[in-house]
Every structure is written in structure tokens, then in C-alpha cells.
Design a protein around this motif. Sequence first.
Motif, mmCIF file in Angstrom:
data_model
loop_
_atom_site.group_PDB
_atom_site.id
_atom_site.type_symbol
_atom_site.label_atom_id
_atom_site.label_comp_id
_atom_site.label_asym_id
_atom_site.label_seq_id
_atom_site.Cartn_x
_atom_site.Cartn_y
_atom_site.Cartn_z
ATOM 1 N N ILE A 162 0.770 -1.238 0.100
ATOM 2 C CA ILE A 162 -0.103 -0.011 0.011
ATOM 3 C C ILE A 162 0.895 1.240 0.011
ATOM 4 C CG2 ILE A 162 -1.612 1.395 1.341
ATOM 5 C CD1 ILE A 162 -2.724 -1.506 2.277
ATOM 6 N N ALA A 163 1.843 1.348 0.880
ATOM 7 C CA ALA A 163 2.810 2.180 0.776
ATOM 8 C C ALA A 163 3.674 2.538 -0.565
ATOM 9 C CB ALA A 163 3.969 2.115 1.856
ATOM 10 N N PHE A 164 3.962 1.642 -1.049
ATOM 11 C CA PHE A 164 4.475 1.602 -2.559
ATOM 12 C C PHE A 164 3.568 2.166 -3.511
ATOM 13 C CE2 PHE A 164 8.172 -1.001 -1.148
ATOM 14 C CZ PHE A 164 9.111 -0.033 -1.581
ATOM 15 N N ALA A 165 2.293 1.742 -3.346
ATOM 16 C CA ALA A 165 1.398 2.322 -4.147
ATOM 17 C C ALA A 165 1.164 3.611 -4.071
ATOM 18 C CB ALA A 165 0.030 1.301 -4.232
ATOM 19 N N ALA A 166 0.994 4.188 -2.934
ATOM 20 C CA ALA A 166 0.989 5.695 -2.468
ATOM 21 C C ALA A 166 2.130 6.340 -3.091
ATOM 22 C CB ALA A 166 0.670 5.672 -0.919
ATOM 23 N N ILE A 167 3.310 5.738 -3.076
ATOM 24 C CA ILE A 167 4.388 6.437 -3.407
ATOM 25 C C ILE A 167 4.150 6.699 -5.126
ATOM 26 C CG2 ILE A 167 6.919 6.361 -3.879
ATOM 27 C CD1 ILE A 167 6.980 5.185 -1.296
ATOM 28 N N ILE A 168 3.882 5.874 -5.724
ATOM 29 C CA ILE A 168 3.615 5.725 -7.310
ATOM 30 C C ILE A 168 2.743 6.762 -7.563
ATOM 31 C CG2 ILE A 168 2.955 4.554 -9.390
ATOM 32 C CD1 ILE A 168 4.117 2.029 -8.032
ATOM 33 N N LEU A 169 1.378 6.835 -6.782
ATOM 34 C CA LEU A 169 0.319 7.709 -6.929
ATOM 35 C C LEU A 169 1.020 9.106 -6.734
ATOM 36 C CD1 LEU A 169 -2.596 8.168 -7.903
ATOM 37 C CD2 LEU A 169 -3.069 8.107 -5.545
ATOM 38 N N ILE B 89 1.835 7.578 2.674
ATOM 39 C CA ILE B 89 3.243 7.235 2.862
ATOM 40 C C ILE B 89 3.751 7.359 4.018
ATOM 41 C CG2 ILE B 89 5.534 7.807 1.829
ATOM 42 C CD1 ILE B 89 4.299 8.738 -0.647
ATOM 43 N N LEU B 90 3.463 8.384 4.706
ATOM 44 C CA LEU B 90 4.076 8.360 6.292
ATOM 45 C C LEU B 90 3.480 7.103 7.127
ATOM 46 C CD1 LEU B 90 4.250 12.235 6.789
ATOM 47 C CD2 LEU B 90 6.038 10.769 6.148
ATOM 48 N N LEU B 91 1.987 7.350 7.007
ATOM 49 C CA LEU B 91 1.309 6.190 7.869
ATOM 50 C C LEU B 91 1.822 4.870 7.516
ATOM 51 C CD1 LEU B 91 -2.121 7.836 7.847
ATOM 52 C CD2 LEU B 91 -0.711 7.690 9.806
ATOM 53 N N GLY B 92 1.763 4.642 6.259
ATOM 54 C CA GLY B 92 2.470 3.205 5.701
ATOM 55 C C GLY B 92 3.764 2.933 6.246
ATOM 56 N N TRP B 93 4.663 3.835 6.255
ATOM 57 C CA TRP B 93 5.954 3.645 6.606
ATOM 58 C C TRP B 93 6.133 3.386 8.115
ATOM 59 C CZ3 TRP B 93 10.088 1.798 4.611
ATOM 60 C CH2 TRP B 93 11.422 1.965 5.472
ATOM 61 N N GLN B 94 5.296 4.236 8.672
ATOM 62 C CA GLN B 94 5.189 3.768 10.240
ATOM 63 C C GLN B 94 4.769 2.547 10.669
ATOM 64 O OE1 GLN B 94 3.044 6.815 12.305
ATOM 65 N NE2 GLN B 94 3.760 6.261 14.282
ATOM 66 N N ARG B 95 3.687 2.282 9.885
ATOM 67 C CA ARG B 95 3.021 1.138 10.180
ATOM 68 C C ARG B 95 4.001 -0.148 9.996
ATOM 69 N NH1 ARG B 95 0.327 -1.918 13.629
ATOM 70 N NH2 ARG B 95 -0.933 -3.808 12.433
ATOM 71 N N TYR B 96 4.412 -0.158 8.665
ATOM 72 C CA TYR B 96 5.521 -1.070 8.634
ATOM 73 C C TYR B 96 6.568 -1.229 9.422
ATOM 74 C CZ TYR B 96 9.099 -3.620 5.809
ATOM 75 O OH TYR B 96 9.913 -4.496 5.460
ATOM 76 N N LYS B 97 7.088 -0.057 9.847
ATOM 77 C CA LYS B 97 8.176 -0.243 10.924
ATOM 78 C C LYS B 97 7.818 -0.755 12.061
ATOM 79 C CE LYS B 97 11.810 2.740 12.595
ATOM 80 N NZ LYS B 97 11.695 2.117 14.122
#
Length: 558
Positions: A32-39, A77-85
Motif C-alpha cells: 500500500i505504501a509503494f502504491a501511494a508513492i507511485i500515485l 506514505i508516512l502512515l504506511g511507513w510507520q505501520r510497516y516499521k
Amino acid sequence: MTAKTAKTHEDRRTQAGRKPAPRERDFVTLGIAFAAIILFVGTAGVVLPDLIKAWTGKEASPDTALTNALLLNIALILLGWQRYKALSDELDTRRASEEEARRLADLDHLTGCHNRRSFTTALGDLLNDLERREQALAAIAVDLDNFKQVNDLHGHQAGDEVLRTTAARIQRLLPDGGILARLGGDEFVCVVPYHPQVPDRVDQLATRMIEQVARPVPYGDSPVDVTMSIGIASSTQIEDMRHGTTSAQKLMHKADIAMYHAKKQGKNRFYWFEPPMENELRFRNELEAGIRKGIANGEFRPYYEQQVDLESGKLVGFEMLARWESPEMGVVGPDIFIPIAEEIGVIGEMSEALIARAFEDAKEWDSQLTLAVNISPVQMRDPWFAQKLLKLLVRHNFPANRLDIEITESCLHENVGMVRSMISSLRNQGVGVSLDDFGTGYSSLSQLRSLPFDRLKIDRTFISELKQEEHGEKLVDAILAMSDGLKLPVTAEGIENEVVLEALKRMGKMKGQGYHYGRPEPAGLVLERLSRQDLLAKDKLDNVTEVDFTAQGSKRAG
């Protein structure tokens, strides 16, 4: 289906029904984070140039919807990366916890060495790899001697300290590649590699283990002494070593057999496994099962050995001796089954059944004849033994003054206070108490004076020496002199011929027993003997007379 196949199927079922693992959920979040980055890249390529121009005043503000989409992408992107970490950290923590739990599951919590499950697996792996090497493996089974007494005398905390110290001492002695495990209780096992042509290295290791473990274990103000018995088995005695845990269990079993053999030979020593030991253990297990079954089926019978007044030659009583009338083995002597019955804890049940039957047999004898019964040292450890015996006397309506119990000198060293209390309780009810096998133990004069015995029995080893050795007569004379000083009458056992009988007659008044007067007999033959000597109980004589009279009348009528 093999065990391995079954485990594979079970693993597949578990995987099919389980929830997604944290790692799988991490990949979803990361996607999801990568998709948000592409968007974000696509949106930013349109919005950012317009924003820059709007800030410089060259153009009007960009489309509001596109701007909001850009900000939303940044937030995603910020939320996804925080959740992934956060999930990655959680996964690392969980993985570390699982590894620690797995490690603890493979260790004994008290000593820190391997437990049975992990050791069996490790030994199986070593055996699988052994065929590619020129080495052999020695499995060393260790069992502490009389460990129960450590717990009983010093407490379980002292026992735990002994186990920890023992494990540490053994661990320090193991060579490279050695593995130690605690199987449970006071049982340990270790495996060490060695060259098959140099088994002396294993002998030296076992000797050092026995020496090191025998050192006192510091505990409070009273150090604890303990010894151990060791059994050793070699991988060269396993036919096929490629079966993993199965081969490991076979090797451990052989080491166990050798260890039990070491205990039987006196403890505090080691033995290598030999095939006859397995046959001996199998026979021992069959005996144990046979004894338990024999008790339930009433196969243990009282036999009776005559006790005679040496001066007059008059029969004065009988000593009850146990015999096992086994359907498979015939009549088995007490030297075979009594030690085993004591070890497996059934001697009390067996003895009480034999005594009860002996009471019923002796009620058919003349009331002047006494009944002597041997009591096992194991029974004397039971604080309720005296009460149990008195209850048997009441239940069978047997006169207490006709009963004489015989205890050995070994009973006096375990708990003199309790033995004194039991003897006093029995004598207060009229039961006689004799000290059996006198001269073979460690009784002191102070013990003989303080314990209220009624009689001493001179051990047969001294009596048998009267027929050929001069010093044997001196020993018996000394015992008789001591008994006179203590005012204790004497019974001599083991009289086997006329020479011994005449020698004893010259020494003074006493009772005697032995094969010279006949071998022990079952109840039926005893009644025949007493009938010939007119020594049956009065009611028994009346019954016999009535039967004889009826038979004679029938003959006259005919």
C-alpha cells in the motif's frame, strides 16, 4: 502411514487453517505504501510545477482536488511507513521470543542442561552422522544413589542443590563434543565421542565422574554426601544407527541396563553394557510382574521350620518361612523374591497376608507351641507397623503370647527411637521380640541393653563353623556369655548335623532349629507331624477322635 508422513500432513493442515503471519501482513502494508508513492509521483508531476508557479505569482493556484490528493498521498506514505516499521519491530520481538521459548523447551529448568526430548534428538543426529566418521559414541547413564534420603533428611531445596552441583561437575569433565542431559528426578545421561580402539578414555571419564560427584555438596551447615552409579553403552553395540531417535533410544536403554547392573553390584561404580545384562533385566521384570500377580492370587504360602529345646529334644514351636508356589517356576525360595518385593514396595502386603494365614494355621497346633515370624527392615520403617500387627492378632483371635517377631540388626541403625517404640508397643501386648542373625551386624551392648529384646538368635554362619573350626566355638561361647549377662535366652539356627547339636548341648540351655530336625514344611505336613506327636489343638484332637470313632463304628456296623 509413517510418523514422518503423518507429521507432513499435519503441518499442511495447520498451514491451511492458520491466520496470515505478521510477515505476510507486512508485505500488504508495504505494498500500500509503494502504491501511494507511485500515485504521489504521478500527482506531484502535475501539481508541484503549478504550485511553484503559483508561489512565484506567475500563475493562479492549482486545482484544489489535485492538491488534496497530493497531501493525502503524503499522509498515506508516512502512515504506511510507520505501520510497516512498527510491524517489523513486533515481528523481530516475536521471533526472538519464539527462539527463547524453543531454547527453554530444550533445556532442563533446574540444571540448564538438555532435557530428554532435545537430548534424544541430538543423539539421533549424532548417530546419523557417525557412519561418515571413524569415531564411536558412548552413552553414559547416571543415577544418584539413595537420592530420596537426601530429600527426606535435608529437604527438597538441598536435593535441588545436589542436582545442580552434580550437573555442573559432570559438565566440566565432558570432552569436546560431549552432551549432558537430565532425564528427570536424579537421572542424567551424557554422550561423548571416542575412538573404538581406545575405550579406556571412557573408563577414565567415568572414574573421574564418580570421584567428583562423591565430593560433599556444600549446603548450609551440613554438607550433603552423595554417590552415583553409572552404566555405559557404545554405539558399536547398535546394529543400525540410521534411525535417528529410535537408535538413540536403543542406545540409552542399553546404558540404563548397565546402570541398573551397577546398582545391583553395590552402587558407586560403573559397568559397560553386556548382552547378558539385558536377559537378566528381562527376567527381573518378569519376576516383578510374577510377584505382583502371585500376591493377588495367593501363591505365597507359609512354610514352617521346627524349633526344638536342645536339652530335652522337645518341639516348642515353629518359625514361619515364606515360599512362592509359582505355577511357572515351581517352589521359589525367599532369597529370590524377598529382596525384589522390598524394592518394589509390596513386602508389607505380602508379609501381612502370610502372617494372617500363619495365624490360622497355628490355631490348629497345641497352645504351647509358639510361632516365630521374620519382619523385613522395610516394614520396620512403617510407623504404623505395630498397630497393623496387633490388628491382625485381634482379627484372627490369635494369642499374642504365642507370637515371636524376629528383626535383624540392620533395623537398629535407621531409626532406633522408632524401633524402640514399636518393640515396646508389641511387648506391652504380650508379643515376644527376638534379635535375628545376631553377630553379623553392628549392634552395640548399649543398644542391646536399651532395646527390650526377649531373645537372641545366633546367626547360622557361626553355628556351621562348630563342626570344623575351633574359633567358631569360641565365638559362640562369647555370644552365650554376653546373652547370660543380659539375661536373654538364645536360639541357635542352622543346626545341620549331630556334631553341631552335641557341641551346642555342651554350651548350655537354648533352642535350636535347622535341617537336622527337618526341612521347612507346608501347613498340611506340619499337621501330620503334630498329629503323630499328639500336639494338635484340643478342638482339633476332638474332631480327629470323632472322625476316628465314626469310622470305627461304621466298620463295626458293616
